[in-house]
Write an enzyme that holds these catalytic residues in place. Structure first.
Site, mmCIF file in Angstrom:
data_model
loop_
_atom_site.group_PDB
_atom_site.id
_atom_site.type_symbol
_atom_site.label_atom_id
_atom_site.label_comp_id
_atom_site.label_asym_id
_atom_site.label_seq_id
_atom_site.Cartn_x
_atom_site.Cartn_y
_atom_site.Cartn_z
ATOM 1 N N GLY A 87 31.471 17.307 18.597
ATOM 2 C CA GLY A 87 30.771 16.062 18.325
ATOM 3 C C GLY A 87 31.433 15.289 17.192
ATOM 4 O O GLY A 87 32.641 15.345 17.007
ATOM 5 N N LEU A 88 30.598 14.581 16.422
ATOM 6 C CA LEU A 88 31.063 13.751 15.304
ATOM 7 C C LEU A 88 32.089 12.719 15.766
ATOM 8 O O LEU A 88 33.089 12.471 15.103
ATOM 9 C CB LEU A 88 31.653 14.617 14.181
ATOM 10 C CG LEU A 88 30.690 15.586 13.490
ATOM 11 C CD1 LEU A 88 31.433 16.428 12.458
ATOM 12 C CD2 LEU A 88 29.546 14.837 12.833
ATOM 13 N N CYS A 89 31.820 12.130 16.939
ATOM 14 C CA CYS A 89 32.730 11.096 17.456
ATOM 15 C C CYS A 89 31.931 9.891 17.961
ATOM 16 O O CYS A 89 32.256 9.310 18.994
ATOM 17 C CB CYS A 89 33.632 11.658 18.549
ATOM 18 S SG CYS A 89 32.795 12.640 19.805
ATOM 19 N N GLY A 90 30.886 9.550 17.227
ATOM 20 C CA GLY A 90 30.100 8.372 17.560
ATOM 21 C C GLY A 90 29.406 8.497 18.904
ATOM 22 O O GLY A 90 28.867 9.546 19.251
ATOM 23 N N PHE A 92 30.771 8.455 21.805
ATOM 24 C CA PHE A 92 31.757 8.835 22.815
ATOM 25 C C PHE A 92 31.119 9.651 23.948
ATOM 26 O O PHE A 92 31.239 9.302 25.131
ATOM 27 C CB PHE A 92 32.878 9.641 22.160
ATOM 28 C CG PHE A 92 33.854 10.257 23.118
ATOM 29 C CD1 PHE A 92 34.880 9.515 23.663
ATOM 30 C CD2 PHE A 92 33.743 11.594 23.492
ATOM 31 C CE1 PHE A 92 35.775 10.080 24.557
ATOM 32 C CE2 PHE A 92 34.630 12.163 24.378
ATOM 33 C CZ PHE A 92 35.644 11.405 24.913
#
Length: 286
Positions: A87-90, A92
């Site tokens: 994760g941690l990709c907005g 996406f």
């Protein structure tokens, strides 16, 4: 107002977060360059392969593609959802998952299964849809041969009649800040024949033009899926780099606000101490 110790602890915490997000941004930027070069180098090959197949098939009489172009009544659909493992990709992963749910709901009264490529998509879609398989390990060794095995599995399911239609949902890489959710039909192949001018000249085909086309179609399908996963892989790092850049900016702004609050609280505390000292001195004089 919070006491000075609490504010200092928050400043330390925000500073640590800022260092982490800044490091993740730099890591994603480095990986993005490599992933971007890979998809940029691959697109011309994929486009030329499709063009070659169109030129060849446009010179043939009758139906081209055999089992790959067979149109059946749509009762069973397989949706291939390409997401990431982390994760941690907005937004996406969220954007792909939303599009998959819209696609599933659009086939009212049909059997719609999901083939997940990526842990994040599998974890969420498994709660609302039937996920028949998860190929999240593909990112551990993202090569054409690894993806070709998945493409062959999908092709076998279609040819065997397990599914009447297979669609792929993924993020197409445009630039580091922009990813476009795409829905592409994997099988059956749409009409391969092109309206563009056909090849001219005297060519010799060995063993035959028909056999060449039949060989190119599986190759094109594998290339198409590999391109989609490569697009998604580059988009993931672009989205993560952008998200971590924004997170770092937000952490910097929050830290500055906390420092200002801390200085104001410290100034107020010093002023109160001075007033207490002055008051004590006046009391002693009295």
């Amino acid at each position: 107002m919070a006491n000075l110790k609490e504010i200092r602890n928050r400043i330390t915490s925000v500073s640590s977060t800022m260092q982490i997000t800044s490091a993740m941004k730099m890591v994603s930027a480095a990986k993005l360059k490599k992933a971007q070069d890979a998809i940029t180098a691959m697109r011309p090959y994929s486009e030329k392969l499709t063009e070659l197949l169109q030129n060849l098939s446009s010179t043939l009489d009758g139906e081209v593609g055999g089992d790959y172009t067979k149109q059946r009544e749509i009762n069973k659909v397989l949706v291939v959802a390409i997401t990431s493992n982390r994760g941690l990709c907005g937004a996406f992963n969220t954007n792909v998952i939303k599009q998959v749910k819209v696609l599933v709901d659009s086939y009212t009264g049909k059997q719609v299964d999901v083939f997940a490529i990526g842990k994040k998509g599998n974890d969420i879609l498994a709660k609302t849809s039937t996920v028949i398989e998860n190929q999240s390990a593909v990112y551990d060794n993202l090569t054409f041969d690894t993806v070709a095995e998945i493409a062959q599995t999908l092709t076998n399911k279609f040819i065997a009649g397990d599914y009447d239609k297979i669609e792929v949902v993924y993020n197409q890489f445009k630039n580091a800040a922009t990813q476009i959710v795409q829905t592409e039909q994997f099988l059956p192949l749409a009409s391969i024949k092109s309206d563009e001018p056909v090849m001219t000249g005297d060519y010799i085909f060995e063993p035959s033009m028909e056999e060449i086309v039949e060989t190119l179609i599986p190759k094109m399908l594998k290339t198409q899926l590999y391109k989609s996963i490569r697009d998604s892989f580059a988009s993931e790092h672009g989205a993560r780099m952008t998200a971590m850049h924004k997170a770092t900016d937000n952490a910097t702004e929050l830290r500055n606000q906390l420092k200002l609050t801390y200085n104001k609280a410290r100034q107020a505390s010093i002023t109160n101490e001075i007033l207490e000292i002055v008051g004590g001195a006046e009391a002693l004089k009295g």
